[in-house]
Motif scaffolding. Structure first.
Motif, mmCIF file in Angstrom:
data_model
loop_
_atom_site.group_PDB
_atom_site.id
_atom_site.type_symbol
_atom_site.label_atom_id
_atom_site.label_comp_id
_atom_site.label_asym_id
_atom_site.label_seq_id
_atom_site.Cartn_x
_atom_site.Cartn_y
_atom_site.Cartn_z
ATOM 1 N N THR A 13 0.852 -1.176 0.000
ATOM 2 C CA THR A 13 0.000 0.000 0.000
ATOM 3 C C THR A 13 0.893 1.233 0.000
ATOM 4 O OG1 THR A 13 -1.700 -1.195 1.216
ATOM 5 C CG2 THR A 13 -1.825 1.201 1.251
ATOM 6 N N TRP A 38 -6.157 5.695 -0.478
ATOM 7 C CA TRP A 38 -5.714 4.829 -1.567
ATOM 8 C C TRP A 38 -6.809 3.859 -1.976
ATOM 9 C CZ3 TRP A 38 -3.387 4.237 -5.736
ATOM 10 C CH2 TRP A 38 -3.231 2.973 -6.314
ATOM 11 N N GLU A 39 -7.577 3.323 -1.049
ATOM 12 C CA GLU A 39 -8.625 2.364 -1.384
ATOM 13 C C GLU A 39 -9.650 2.977 -2.339
ATOM 14 O OE1 GLU A 39 -6.437 1.350 2.120
ATOM 15 O OE2 GLU A 39 -7.650 3.138 1.746
ATOM 16 N N THR A 81 -9.044 5.458 -4.504
ATOM 17 C CA THR A 81 -8.375 5.609 -5.796
ATOM 18 C C THR A 81 -8.266 4.265 -6.503
ATOM 19 O OG1 THR A 81 -7.200 7.590 -5.138
ATOM 20 C CG2 THR A 81 -6.186 6.271 -6.886
ATOM 21 N N GLU A 82 -7.887 3.233 -5.771
ATOM 22 C CA GLU A 82 -7.783 1.899 -6.364
ATOM 23 C C GLU A 82 -9.133 1.448 -6.917
ATOM 24 O OE1 GLU A 82 -5.650 -2.298 -5.271
ATOM 25 O OE2 GLU A 82 -6.660 -1.240 -3.645
ATOM 26 N N TRP A 83 -10.198 1.701 -6.177
ATOM 27 C CA TRP A 83 -11.554 1.354 -6.630
ATOM 28 C C TRP A 83 -11.865 2.073 -7.938
ATOM 29 C CZ3 TRP A 83 -16.042 4.125 -7.471
ATOM 30 C CH2 TRP A 83 -17.211 3.383 -7.597
ATOM 31 N N ARG A 125 -10.060 0.702 -10.999
ATOM 32 C CA ARG A 125 -10.660 -0.561 -11.457
ATOM 33 C C ARG A 125 -11.891 -0.321 -12.328
ATOM 34 N NH1 ARG A 125 -8.625 -5.043 -8.883
ATOM 35 N NH2 ARG A 125 -7.394 -4.622 -7.023
ATOM 36 N N TRP A 127 -6.460 -1.770 -13.730
ATOM 37 C CA TRP A 127 -5.704 -1.916 -12.485
ATOM 38 C C TRP A 127 -6.059 -3.298 -11.954
ATOM 39 C CZ3 TRP A 127 -1.923 0.408 -9.749
ATOM 40 C CH2 TRP A 127 -1.687 -0.073 -8.468
ATOM 41 N N GLY A 149 -2.202 -5.318 -8.309
ATOM 42 C CA GLY A 149 -1.283 -4.317 -7.793
ATOM 43 C C GLY A 149 -0.525 -3.517 -8.821
#
Length: 177
Positions: A11, A29-30, A32-34, A37, A62, A65
């Protein structure tokens, strides 16, 4: 079947950038990662041998990782990456109130068959019928990626940004160390 999780980055370290509104908070970050995707079209920036930039829209995901994209071996982006692996992918909104994302990293050509298969499945899940049905725009591209006739690149992130617009605009920086 193995999945391409070897070398998956931890992370990232998250911080609020200097161009944020007073009272703004960093985008977790969670979140942004979502978003990464779910974005369906990205822009890839690579550098030509003479130093000029090359930007092109493309499909990317994405997953595992990292960012992943596909291209033909003779396309300009593949030619550029053969001499300079540094690149940036951007995506987001076309409005002043949404969030835009930038991933900076190093692209590497993926030749491992198991990884190509796993990532192609992730592309098919992300883009659905466009990849899997005969009337889909990219029908049979999955087969070409799995066989290696279309190049698959993995972009290992070094740095990323989330630029949130609106009343509490913020610039969030993510660093992988």
């Amino acid at each position: 079947m193995s999945t391409p999780t070897t070398g998956e980055p931890a992370t990232p370290q998250t911080s609020l950038g200097p161009f944020s509104a007073p009272g703004a908070s960093p985008t977790p970050w969670e979140e942004t990662e979502w978003a990464l995707r779910r974005i369906q079209k990205f822009q890839l920036c690579t550098v030509r041998r003479d130093g000029r930039p090359h930007v092109t829209p493309l499909l990317a995901i994405w997953a595992f990782g990292a960012m992943w994209f596909i291209t033909g071996e003779n396309e300009q982006k593949a030619v550029n990456l053969s001499t300079n692996q540094h690149c940036a992918l951007t995506g987001g909104t076309d409005t002043l109130t949404g969030t835009d994302y930038v991933i900076e990293g190093t692209a590497s050509l993926v030749t491992d068959e198991a990884t190509r298969h796993s990532v192609t499945t992730a592309f098919e899940q992300a883009y659905g019928w466009q990849f899997t049905r005969e009337d889909g725009t990219w029908h049979q591209v999955g087969d070409a990626v799995r066989s290696g006739t279309v190049h698959l690149y993995r972009v290992q992130p070094d740095k990323a940004f989330a630029f949130a617009g609106g009343t509490r605009s913020s610039q969030t920086r993510y660093l992988w160390r």
